[in-house]
Design an enzyme around this catalytic site. Structure first.
Site, PDB file in Angstrom:
ATOM      1  N   LYS A  13      11.461  -7.650  -3.304  1.00 58.10           N
ATOM      2  CA  LYS A  13      11.501  -7.516  -4.614  1.00 58.10           C
ATOM      3  C   LYS A  13      12.810  -6.471  -4.935  1.00 58.10           C
ATOM      4  CE  LYS A  13       9.763  -3.155  -5.322  1.00 58.10           C
ATOM      5  NZ  LYS A  13      10.482  -2.080  -5.886  1.00 58.10           N
ATOM      6  N   GLY A 103      12.987   0.508   2.348  1.00 58.97           N
ATOM      7  CA  GLY A 103      14.213   0.204   1.541  1.00 58.97           C
ATOM      8  C   GLY A 103      14.310   0.227   0.113  1.00 58.97           C
ATOM      9  N   GLY A 107       8.954  -3.982   1.272  1.00 57.10           N
ATOM     10  CA  GLY A 107       8.575  -4.835   2.289  1.00 57.10           C
ATOM     11  C   GLY A 107       7.092  -4.826   2.878  1.00 57.10           C
ATOM     12  N   GLY A 108       6.738  -3.456   2.909  1.00 58.55           N
ATOM     13  CA  GLY A 108       5.355  -3.324   3.205  1.00 58.55           C
ATOM     14  C   GLY A 108       4.247  -3.820   2.337  1.00 58.55           C
ATOM     15  N   ASP A 142       2.877  -2.363  -5.855  1.00 61.53           N
ATOM     16  CA  ASP A 142       3.800  -3.478  -5.895  1.00 61.53           C
ATOM     17  C   ASP A 142       3.233  -4.773  -5.017  1.00 61.53           C
ATOM     18  OD1 ASP A 142       5.556  -1.929  -6.871  1.00 61.53           O
ATOM     19  OD2 ASP A 142       6.741  -1.515  -4.754  1.00 61.53           O
TER      20      ASP A 142
END
Ligand code: C5P
Length: 303
Positions: A13, A103, A107-108, A142
């Protein structure tokens, strides 16, 4: 009998807007954010195993540094589904990473969302979307968006989603940094920079919603805004130079993605994105660049 195996693809995202409100009593900040999913994707494979428990292996960029035990969000996601449906887990998870690690592209969280979907399928649990979203919100702010995909407004700590209708597709260039930034550290720096000032309740940008409804990349470029950007630049000053370079090379807009350090640059179209990617690479201010388009759907079974 062949062991069951499910493959899920899940997007990264970028926050088109990230308005950070006051710090809440639970340690989170009240947010209004507009998430967009882009086709920079991780792949998560969940296989049933003869051995009891949940094991995890990782491959791809940045995978070496990641935990493989109970502190990995994907393992926690698998255990959350197992507890919810009442199974004793016996699975192997493999994650192939393309989303930059630490980043600011979730991602996680994406891997956790993909693991929820994959475990639901492997255990034929048939959980409803809302049930998966509830499990997702328990794992991180997220994670629900990574399930959802597309474009959505996030409120609360980011986990309460309202879909946004957008026209067309946008072309992005993401500039990746050598080293990640810690999300809590960036929020703490944001608090430090704002100390002594009153923090207003966040609200969604009308200009941004107009740009999305019209599918207008020029307007979208102008509407990009991230309240965490000054904090990320304060911790990593080279990000300021990188954003200036993107501006000089004609990006329609440039922004630190989430808590950074990845920077997202909006291009007019794919050809412009290619030119921008080449120019940004040549600056030496980033480790590498990736082109991506969005919006794209959230975590999906692909095999
Ligand atoms: O929910 P998640 O685990 O992704 O959040 C990581 C950290 O980011 C939190 O521990 C908190 O320090 C910060 N955060 C915040 N306000 C939010 C979301 C995250 O302060 N709304």
């Amino acid at each position: 009998m062949q062991p069951a195996s499910v493959t899920v693809r899940v997007p990264a995202k970028v926050n088109l807007q990230l308005a950070v409100g006051p710090l809440r009593a639970d340690g989170f900040h009240e947010l209004v954010t507009v998430f967009a999913a882009v086709n920079l994707c991780d792949e998560v494979i969940v296989r049933s195993s003869a051995a009891p428990g949940v094991s995890l292996t990782l491959s791809g960029e940045g995978a070496e540094g990641l935990p493989t035990g109970g502190d990995n969000l994907a393992v926690r996601a698998a255990l959350a589904v197992a507890a919810r449906v009442g199974v004793d887990p016996a699975i192997e998870i493999h994650i192939h990473k393309s989303i930059p690690v630490a980043g600011g592209m979730a991602g996680g969280s994406a891997d956790a969302a993909a693991t929820l979907v994959a475990c639901d399928a492997v255990w034929k649990a048939g959980l409803r979307k809302e049930e998966l979203s509830t499990l997702a919100a328990g794992l991180g702010s997220d994670v629900p968006f990574a399930l959802h995909g597309g474009i959505a407004i996030g409120t609360g700590r980011g986990e309460q989603l309202t879909p946004v209708l957008a026209r067309g597709s946008f072309s992005w260039v993401f500039a990746l940094a050598d080293e990640g930034l810690s999300t809590p550290a960036v929020y703490a720096e944001c608090d430090r920079l704002r100390e002594g000032r009153s923090v207003k309740d966040p609200y969604v940008s009308d200009l941004l919603l107009q740009a999305l409804a019209a599918g207008d990349p020029v307007l979208l470029g102008k509407a990009l805004h991230n309240d965490l950007q000054p904090a990320a630049i304060s911790l990593r000053p080279s990000l300021g130079q990188l954003l200036e370079a993107g501006d000089d090379f004609g990006a329609l807009g440039g922004i630190v993605s989430g808590s950074g350090p990845t920077c997202a640059f909006l291009a007019r179209d794919e050809e412009h994105a290619l030119d921008l990617a080449v120019a940004l690479t040549a600056t030496g201010l980033c480790r590498s660049v990736r082109r991506a388009q969005g919006p794209v759907p959230g975590a999906r079974v692909t095999g």
